[in-house]
Structures are given as C-alpha cells and as structure tokens.
Design an enzyme around this catalytic site. Structure first.
Site, PDB file in Angstrom:
ATOM      1  N   ASP A   1      23.043  23.408 -15.418  1.00 49.73           N
ATOM      2  CA  ASP A   1      23.861  22.209 -15.264  1.00 49.73           C
ATOM      3  C   ASP A   1      25.302  22.715 -15.137  1.00 49.73           C
ATOM      4  O   ASP A   1      25.556  23.933 -15.109  1.00 49.73           O
ATOM      5  CB  ASP A   1      23.660  21.239 -16.442  1.00 49.73           C
ATOM      6  CG  ASP A   1      24.155  19.828 -16.078  1.00 49.73           C
ATOM      7  OD1 ASP A   1      24.839  19.666 -15.053  1.00 49.73           O
ATOM      8  OD2 ASP A   1      23.876  18.883 -16.834  1.00 49.73           O
TER       9      ASP A   1
HETATM   10  C1  BGC Z   1      25.477  16.387 -15.211  1.00 48.59           C
HETATM   11  C2  BGC Z   1      24.364  16.527 -14.200  1.00 48.59           C
HETATM   12  C3  BGC Z   1      24.920  16.444 -12.801  1.00 48.59           C
HETATM   13  C4  BGC Z   1      25.976  17.520 -12.629  1.00 48.59           C
HETATM   14  C5  BGC Z   1      26.580  17.569 -11.228  1.00 48.59           C
HETATM   15  C6  BGC Z   1      26.627  17.327 -14.921  1.00 48.59           C
HETATM   16  O1  BGC Z   1      27.709  17.074 -15.752  1.00 48.59           O
HETATM   17  O2  BGC Z   1      24.968  16.608 -16.512  1.00 48.59           O
HETATM   18  O3  BGC Z   1      23.401  15.527 -14.416  1.00 48.59           O
HETATM   19  O4  BGC Z   1      23.897  16.554 -11.854  1.00 48.59           O
HETATM   20  O5  BGC Z   1      27.013  17.282 -13.566  1.00 48.59           O
HETATM   21  O6  BGC Z   1      27.387  16.494 -10.969  1.00 48.59           O
END
Ligand code: BGC
Length: 750
Positions: free
Chosen positions: A289
């Site tokens: 993530d």
């Molecule tokens: C979130 C993800 C997301 C990613 C990209 C993160 O902060 O937890 O779910 O896909 O950002 O935007």
C-alpha cells in the site's frame, strides 16, 4: 534496444497461445519461485534488462496533474514501470509514447487508479451496492467502471477492497461489503469478474484485491491502528473474501498498512508467503500500500530503510507504491549481495505478466483513444446502469402509516436538511474522476420526479461545519417550511470526507445539529420521511423515533437524487437489505449478528439478571439487524419444511419456505438462509448466513424458496484451523432478515 517494433517481434505467441505458454511454463521454470508465472516473451524482455531497468519495472509512482520534465526523464531512463493517478487517454498516450519510444527497453507503462465504485459515472459506494444482494448487478456495476476507466487510459484498479469490518466507527467500512463473510465473498468475486472479464476485449481492467489482511479490524475504529486478530477470527471472518477474489483469478493483491500478529503485512512472511501464496494459492502480483516500506521503520520493526526494503522484496512484495525505496535501494542491495537478483527477476516477471494481461505488451497504444473516451464517460448506458444500482441499494428502514410512497393527496412537500442540495457528498470519499457538477442532488431529483403537480419548498435547516453544532439560527425557517407543507422530507447525513480512508469517528450520531433539527421539525406533527446520506451505519435511534419513514440512501452516486425520488414516489419499490448491523447505541459497537454462543447468553431487552452477556443499561438488540429492509408491500413466510430430518456427508437436505406477497404492489424479496451447529468442538455463531435467493412476487402471489444444504455449508474452522464437519444437530433458519426467521432442525450422521 527493445522498442515497440522489437517488442512486437518478440510476441511469438498469439494472445490465446500466450496464456497457454504462461500456464505451461509455471511448472517448467527452474530458476523462479514456484509461484511466478513466466512465458517466452516475458523471459526475452527480462533477459535484455539491466538491473536498474528491472528495478524500474517495480517502481509505481504517482503523477498528479501534468508530468514534470524530471518525471519524463525518469521514464526515458526506464525508472518508472507503473504510474498511478495519471488519467485521460491523451495524457497517458503521451506518457506511453515516451516509455515505448524514448526509453532503451521500450516497455510500456501500466496505468493504475483507485477505481473504487466508478470512474466518471459514479455508482453507489461499495457498502451500498452490497445492500442490493444482487450479485449480477454488482458485477455489472464493476464492469461499467472498468469500461470507463479503460477508456480513460487506465489498466488496473485498486479494488475490490474486501476488508471485513464490524465497527462503523472505521471510516473504510464504506468501501467493502459489510459484516458477513459469505455475502462479502460473493461480492468480492463478482467485483473481480466485473472489472476483469465482463466487458468486450479492451474494456476490462485488472483488479487488485486489498488490503491483505485484517485491516478492517483496526482497533476502536481508528484507521491504521493496530489489529489483534486471533488465528480463528482471521480464518473465519477476514480471509474468506480474499479467497473468493483469488479463486475468481484476481490479478493483484495489495497488502495492508497494518500489522498482523505484530508484524507489518509488508514484511509478514506467514501472511504473505504461507497464507496468501501457499494456502490461498495466489500466484499473481503483490504490491505495497502507499509507501508501506517506510512504515516498517515508522512502526519500529526495521532499523532503517535498507532493512525495510530487503524485508519487503524477500517477502514477495513485487511492486513498491510511492515509497521510491525499491528504485533507490534495490540495485545497491543486490550489488552488496544482500538481496538475491532472482527475487528482482521474479518480481519483474509479475509486473510484465500484468502488462501482458492488460494487452500492453501486444499493443502498447491500443487502449488510448480520445474519441472512445469521450463516448464512454458518462454515457447514457452508464448513467442508467448506476441509477439501477442506486435503486437496488437503498434500504427502507421504517414506514409507518404508509408514509411512503408519497400519494397524490400530498400537494406541498418541504424538503429540509443540509444534504438536500448536496452533490459532492453523494459520490463519496473515493469518486474517481466523478465531479459534483454531474451529480443529481436529492432536491433536484424530487423536483424532477414530482414536476408541477406538487409544490416543493426547501430549507437548509442547519449547517454542516465539520462536527460543530452550527446553524441553529436556520432551524425556525425549516420549522416554518414544515408547518406550511403537507409532508416533510428530511435529508440528513454526513459529508463525503467524514467517511473513507482516515474517516474514523468516535461519535456515531449525525454530525452537528441535525438530530436537534429533526426534533424541532417533528413537533409540527407533519408526516416526515427521512433520507440518510452516509457511508456507514449511524446510530439512528432518535432519527427513527422522530421520523414516520426512514430510507438509508447511503452515498448513492451520480444519479442518487433521481433514485431517491423514484423510491419516494413509488416508481421503484425498495428491495435492499442491510449488509451490516445498525446499532441502537454506539456503546454496542462492534455489533454484528453472527456472535458466538457464550456460557451466559444474551437475554432480550434490559434484564435484572446480571449474569448474562447483556448490558445493564441498553438492550443487546441492534436498531436494525443484518439483512433487514422493508418494502412497499408485505411478505408472509410459511414454516420451514425439510425434505428429511437426517442427512449424511454424501447427501443433502432441501429446506423450503413459501413466501407470499400479501400487499397490493409487486415486490422483490431477498429470502435468507442461516444455519447453526448446536454442538461443535469450537464455539459456533448463533446463526450464520449460508445462502439467499431473490423472489419476484406479484400482489397475492406465493413462491417457494428452496435451499439445498450440502456438507460444505456445515463446515467450520476446526481446532486445527482446517475446515471441519462434525456430526450432530443443526438448526436451519429461513427468513426476511437475521432476526426475523422461522426454523427447523435436522441431524447430520457420520
Ligand atoms: C489506500 C489504498 C489506495 C492507495 C492508493 C492508500 O492510502 O490505503 O486503498 O489504493 O492509497 O491511492
């Protein structure tokens, strides 16, 4: 140099044959880990890459707005394999040309985005979609999102999010399918298929199931907080939707921010290698993530970024989102002998396989067509599909004295509340490229639906100023509007930023002075139908008490206002059922229907018996149970009949009920089957959803809902954490929701 032409000449297999190559070589490769798929094209590309270029393929970076010259130069140097948050056929084509024509290796970029519940035409938030229990419609909704996103130059989405949550304080409860693992698993598979395979060739995108795993158990509803799951809860509750997504052939997995059993998922070998790759058999790409490599240091499980980067690549994390640590540190770590280059090769194979699956290796430019993009985004068909989904997702929670649908006798309606004119809030926290200006507000939906036959007045009632109690001075005007109307529609809720990532709340009461506004308006004694715009269950106990009708509209998307209006007018008969329990008091949280049997069971209401699991001050029952939802008609259920009262492991039992539409309008009823294992070696839920069926019933019509119970429905996670079936007595419950059921019993013999 592996430019577009060279790349094409390497494509020795046709599309069809290539997938066969990919599959067959899985077993023949000796240099890669057993989970890494390979094919000759990919091997040829890989063989030509320098270490820096390989690492570049693992680098996922965000571009927001126009790319800078520095970013373009990084692409030319082969340092960027994938980009997130860069949108539009024209812009992404430009970047693709730089990658393919100006970089030495000429490998196309994989464009990625958070296409969570729509790209430009925004569907209801995922929790709302789950309330439809309409699995084909949910699949279709993901297919619409995929069609628009692929036309907008995107090849991979970070969805479905399948994190199980039983705590509405957690803002990300909005993004998944509610509290039940069975329903959530069906939804997870449908969304994967909708993104990946429901469109025509070229209209699909790759899906990423996230966040592996247990993120929804963040303690006390605080985002990113610690989670402390037992092995049992992990397996009973949190893993099933991931398994469903993997079984549906999801292309990628994103690991969670959180730590499982104390070890952050990015470095958690048990979870990633043993459970995800081993037990669930996932052999695709795994990504971090956002910058989770940094988090290993922040959480204090790695001393420095070199250790963190090493831990991640050694844990089969193939792609680094936004931390830049793979690109900055991996070449050095390989040269120093700290990281085996084969791990990098395996990760590059995964990235190239995604690019292959997205069709980019075969045709790097085929997907970037501005004319197609223009025709696809916000097309009539897409708008119609999202409206249908919105209609199917709104849950009627209360309807006394047939307040709804609104009859011809109503000549003047006062629409009151800070969300009546809302647009942005209807498309939620994660609306892709959706824009407020394209959203039909609830007020304009009502005006359009009722036309000139009804006079509509509007009063804002209070203001939403973060969580402050603001706008009391507006209440008298709202009360006056109510006094002068035949009925009132209150539109209450939360703003989009209050839910979603980082949207943890300690209070589950509607923000600001909204409850007070409703109390004042209710003093007019006018019939009140309240519509709730939210991405989570709120504590609606007072709201329900002061409303004659209550409609949970969620954050219903681009056409939300039209859908609300069509339900209020009766053009559409509500059919949705809650995928999550609505508490009657916030102290009940976490609350869910499938609690385990205890030595001191719950008793109904408030009890004088202190030796029970019940609170002394608030009953244990929720305000609205899982599976609950009303209709403009009524249904009666017969007793449950079983075709036999015993079954053995090879056999099955058919459980049926007759459901009758006893009202005078047609309706659609979601009939639910729950089971309970009376005695088992591990404590069992008092009820667990195992199946459901959807019946269309004309007025007066009866139909039989039949469920076949086979041994897989009787299995539970045993003492050894393996699926187990034990002979004994089982209770079958069938009904309209998890609390309103009829039952019968049978026994399973060895
Ligand atoms: C979130 C993800 C997301 C990613 C990209 C993160 O902060 O937890 O779910 O896909 O950002 O935007």
């Amino acid at each position: 140099m592996l430019n577009a032409a060279t790349l094409k000449s390497l494509l020795v297999c046709s599309t069809v044959v290539l997938s066969a190559c990919a599959m067959s070589s899985k077993t023949t490769s000796t240099t890669t880990s057993p989970t890494t798929p390979t094919n000759p094209t990919i091997e040829a590309i890989l063989a030509d890459l320098t270490l820096e270029e390989k690492v570049g393929q693992l680098h996922l970076i965000n571009f927001e707005g126009e790319p800078t010259e520095e970013q373009l130069e990084q692409i030319r140097q082969g340092k960027i394999g994938s980009i997130l948050k860069s949108n539009g056929a024209a812009q992404n084509l430009k970047l693709q040309q730089v990658a393919v024509e100006q970089s030495r290796a000429g490998i196309p970029i994989l464009f990625q985005e958070d296409v969570i519940h729509g790209y430009k035409t925004i569907a209801p938030v995922p929790l709302a979609e789950a309330a439809s229990w309409d699995i084909p419609a949910i699949q279709q909704s993901a297919a619409v999102a995929a069609r628009e996103a692929s036309a907008g130059g995107i090849q991979l989405t970070y969805a479905p999010m399948v994190d199980m949550s039983r705590d509405p304080r957690w803002g990300r409860i909005i993004e998944a399918a509610g509290e039940d693992p069975y329903l959530a698993s069906l939804v997870a598979a449908a969304r994967v298929k909708g993104f990946q395979e429901s469109g025509e060739p070229g209209q699909n995108i790759l899906a990423t199931v996230k966040h592996f795993a247990g993120y929804g158990a963040s303690l006390a509803g605080r985002d990113y907080n610690i989670q402390d799951l037992s092995e049992r809860e992990l397996r009973e509750v949190h893993l099933p939707p991931f398994k469903a997504a993997v079984d549906a052939d999801v292309a990628a997995v994103m690991v969670a921010y959180t730590a499982h059993d104390g070890v952050p998922l990015t470095a958690n070998r048990y979870m990633v290698q043993d459970v995800l790759q081993g037990e669930l058999g996932f052999n695709g790409l795994i990504m971090t993530d956002w910058a989770t490599i940094f988090n290993l240091v922040r959480a204090g499980t790695a001393e420095n970024l070199e250790d963190a980067t090493t831990a991640a690549i050694q844990n089969s994390i193939h792609m680094d989102m936004a931390s830049n640590q793979y690109s900055e540190l991996l070449p050095k770590l390989v040269r120093e002998g700290r990281v085996d280059e084969q791990l990098i090769d395996d990760a590059v194979r995964q990235v190239l396989m995604l690019k292959y699956k997205a069709g980019l290796l075969q045709d790097p430019y085929g997907r970037f067509d501005e004319a197609l993009e223009k025709a696809e985004l916000l097309s009539d068909a897409n708008i119609a599909a999202t409206k249908e989904m919105a209609l199917k997702s709104m849950v009627l929670l209360k309807n006394e004295q047939q307040t709804l649908p609104i009859t011809n006798e109503v000549k003047k309606i006062a629409v009151i509340g800070p969300f009546a004119k809302a647009q942005k809030d209807l498309i939620g926290w994660w609306p892709g490229l959706g824009e407020a200006k394209d959203v039909v507000s609830i007020l304009s939906g009502i005006e359009a639906e009722f036309g000139d036959s009804v006079e509509i007045t509007y009063a804002q009632g209070v203001t939403i100023d973060r969580f402050n109690k603001a706008g009391a001075e507006l209440i008298p005007e709202a009360v006056k509007a109510a006094e002068q109307a035949d009925m009132v529609i209150m539109v209450l809720g939360e703003q989009e930023w209050m839910s979603g990532e980082g949207g943890g709340l300690a209070s589950l009461h509607l923000p600001g002075l909204q409850e007070e506004l409703l109390r004042q308006v209710a003093k007019t004694d006018k019939p009140i139908a309240t519509v709730i715009v939210s991405g989570r269950p709120y504590v609606l106990t007072d709201v329900a008490q002061h409303s004659d009708a209550l409609l949970q509209a969620w954050m219903p998307g681009t056409t939300g206002g039209t859908a609300v209006a069509e339900i209020l007018s009766g053009k559409f008969n509500p059919q949705a059922k809650l995928p999550v329990t609505f508490p009657q008091h916030q102290g009940q949280v976490p609350i869910f229907y499938s609690y385990k049997k205890t030595s001191h069971p719950f008793v109904e209401g408030i009890t004088e018996d202190r030796y029970s699991t019940t609170y002394r001050d608030v009953p244990h029952e929720p305000l609205y149970p899982f599976g609950f939802g009303l209709s403009y008609t009524n249904y009666s259920y017969s007793d449950v009949t079983l075709n036999s009262t015993t079954m053995d492991l090879q056999g099955s039992i058919i459980a049926s009920v007759e459901v009758t539409n006893t009202g005078d309008v047609a309706g659609r009823e979601i009939v639910q089957l729950y089971l309970h294992d009376k005695v088992a070696s591990v404590t069992q839920p008092v009820k667990l959803l195992k199946d459901f069926t959807i019946l269309d019933l004309a007025p007066g019509e009866s139909k039989t809902a039949k469920f076949t119970i086979t041994k897989d429905k009787l299995a539970f996670i045993g003492i050894d954490y393996q699926p187990t079936i034990e002979a004994g007595e089982f209770v079958v419950f069938i009904g309209a929701n998890s609390a309103d059921v009829k039952s019968a019993e049978f026994s399973l013999t060895n």
